[in-house]
Design an enzyme around this catalytic site. Structure first.
Site, PDB file in Angstrom:
ATOM      1  N   LYS A  34      97.093 -60.933   1.578  1.00  0.00           N
ATOM      2  CA  LYS A  34      97.665 -59.625   1.909  1.00  0.00           C
ATOM      3  C   LYS A  34      98.945 -59.843   2.681  1.00  0.00           C
ATOM      4  O   LYS A  34      99.089 -60.844   3.396  1.00  0.00           O
ATOM      5  CB  LYS A  34      96.691 -58.822   2.777  1.00  0.00           C
TER       6      LYS A  34
HETATM    7  N1  GLU Z   1      96.534 -53.160  -2.633  1.00  0.00           N
HETATM    8  C1  GLU Z   1      95.464 -53.011  -3.600  1.00  0.00           C
HETATM    9  C2  GLU Z   1      94.127 -53.340  -2.972  1.00  0.00           C
HETATM   10  O1  GLU Z   1      93.950 -53.259  -1.775  1.00  0.00           O
HETATM   11  C3  GLU Z   1      95.745 -53.763  -4.891  1.00  0.00           C
HETATM   12  C4  GLU Z   1      95.898 -55.235  -4.759  1.00  0.00           C
HETATM   13  C5  GLU Z   1      96.339 -55.934  -6.042  1.00  0.00           C
HETATM   14  O2  GLU Z   1      96.401 -55.279  -7.069  1.00  0.00           O
HETATM   15  O3  GLU Z   1      96.634 -57.120  -5.975  1.00  0.00           O
HETATM   16  O4  GLU Z   1      93.169 -53.608  -3.654  1.00  0.00           O
END
Ligand code: GLU
Length: 427
Positions: free
Chosen positions: A117
């Protein structure tokens, strides 16, 4: 003398630390799996944490330094995967928790990815497009040594979107001297994005609601739904639930909530939001504040805004029989335990909102093949993934006599631990 600062006890502070929340759920599941203490430590600990300072030229000619993070929690099952958020209150513990949740989320729906993240501390509401673009490009350049289609693939999250992903793709591509679409997912369709990606998280949430309701014997037309949030997850989730015949009685944004016990006209609410950028002033509903919204009479509550929304302070007012977590970490650990004791079914974030990363995976696969699927194919594969993962978690919950949250962690952590055992310790 009062300093004006609220006195917060250590336990209250702990309740709102997402990394501690993740660690607590992790330990509960690890106990069920009887995981060895060493393996626990490996799987709990983020693999890599990068903090970067981003000098950015502002529109008024001044120079400002922003702080950004990229945390790669684990890549045992494949390249790291996870979004990037822009927000004034981004904290490294939050990014760590979100990175770990991505590892468990990808594992629970069996995608060949690990978890990561990113976050940049900034307030997008106060930044121009040009400033946002410069922040995004500088952030990408500063973390690109650890990115790559086989290493770490970012995606949108809070306050980032298709445009942000296009800038990331371009910045990376200019550095490596070739267009590399698979470096990021959630891109515009014309730049190698996938059909169905924008709606994917909301669609996955809708599928999770439907599957949970089947198990509980609830019918859509007799279900009053409160949706917290109205962005990519809450707004689209509410729209799809409305289309399936649910009675969406309340929605909210960061400033407040609206309510109509006879059901909102969700497409009309979303039209208002597009035009006015806030729910404030929406004429066809009663207005209330965000905390009041959580106490509304309803059958299904979908927290789809941000972390730490259902807490020990307000959980007693939650009336829903079913909670489906569209956001990451919306329920604190003490609140979760109270809901469980009360017999409320909670479909946990790492399952309920996995639709987004599932279609991100499809996008990455399509980019690498250079061959793009129809929306029907994307949606039917998403449907298959969500339904089979839901059933696996449900079966695991019954087998271990635990909540769906603990079951989702047991499945997810068990899969990563198996891979670790087989790959062995690199030395
Ligand atoms: N930000 C989204 C999540 O928390 C998508 C993450 C992604 O597609 O890599 O799942």
């Amino acid at each position: 003398m009062s300093t004006g600062t609220a006195v917060v006890s250590a336990t209250e502070r702990d309740e709102f630390n997402p990394f501690l929340a993740m660690a607590e759920h992790f330990e509960t599941a690890a106990d069920h799996l009887e995981l060895d203490p060493g393996v626990r430590e490996v799987l709990r600990t983020p693999d890599r944490e990068l903090t970067v300072s981003l000098p950015v030229l502002m529109d008024d000619g001044s120079l400002k330094v922003f702080k950004g993070y990229r945390v790669q929690h684990n890549f045992l099952r494949g390249p790291c995967k996870g979004g990037i958020r822009f927000a004034p209150d981004v904290h490294v513990d939050e990014v760590r928790a979100l990175a770990a949740w991505m590892t468990w989320k990808c594992s629970v729906v069996a995608l060949p990815f690990g978890g990561a993240k990113g976050g940049v501390i900034c307030d997008p509401r106060e930044l121009s497009q040009g400033e946002l673009e410069r922040i995004t490009r500088r952030y990408t350049a500063s973390i690109m040594d650890i990115l790559g289609p086989d290493r770490d693939v970012p995606a949108p999250d809070m306050n980032t979107n298709e445009q942000t992903m296009a800038w990331i793709m371009d910045t990376y591509s200019m550095h490596v001297r070739r267009t590399t679409t698979a470096i990021v997912t959630g891109k515009p369709l014309t730049l190698g994005g996938s059909r169905g990606r924008t709606e994917a998280t909301g669609r996955g949430v809708m599928i999770a609601c439907r599957e949970a309701m089947k198990k509980l014997g609830m019918r859509p037309e007799a279900t009053r739904v409160v949706v917290q949030g109205s962005g990519n997850v809450g707004g689209i989730g509410a729209m799809l639930l409305h289309r399936e015949g649910y009675n969406v009685v309340s929605m909210s944004d960061m400033y407040g909530a609206i309510h109509d016990e006879n059901g909102l006209d969700v497409p009309d609410v979303l039209r208002w939001l597009r035009e006015h950028k806030a729910l404030e002033g929406y004429p066809e509903a009663t207005h209330l504040d965000n905390d009041e919204q959580l106490g509304l009479e309803c059958d299904l509550l979908v927290p789809a805004a941000t972390e730490n929304q259902i807490t020990s302070q307000n959980v007693d007012r939650v009336r829903a029989k079913l909670v489906v977590e569209g956001a990451n970490g919306p329920t604190t650990v003490p609140a979760d335990a109270i809901l469980e004791n009360r017999g409320v079914t909670v479909v946990p974030d790492i399952l309920a909102n996995a639709g987004g990363v599932t279609v991100s995976y499809f996008e990455w696969v399509q980019d690498r093949m250079g061959y793009f699927w129809t929306e029907e194919i994307v949606n039917s594969r998403l449907e298959q993934t969500m339904v089979s993962s839901f059933n696996e978690v449900d079966a695991c919950a019954k087998r271990h006599q635990v909540s769906m949250r603990t079951a989702a962690y047991i499945l997810a952590i068990g899969r990563v631990a198996d891979v670790y055992r087989m790959r062995g310790v690199f030395a």
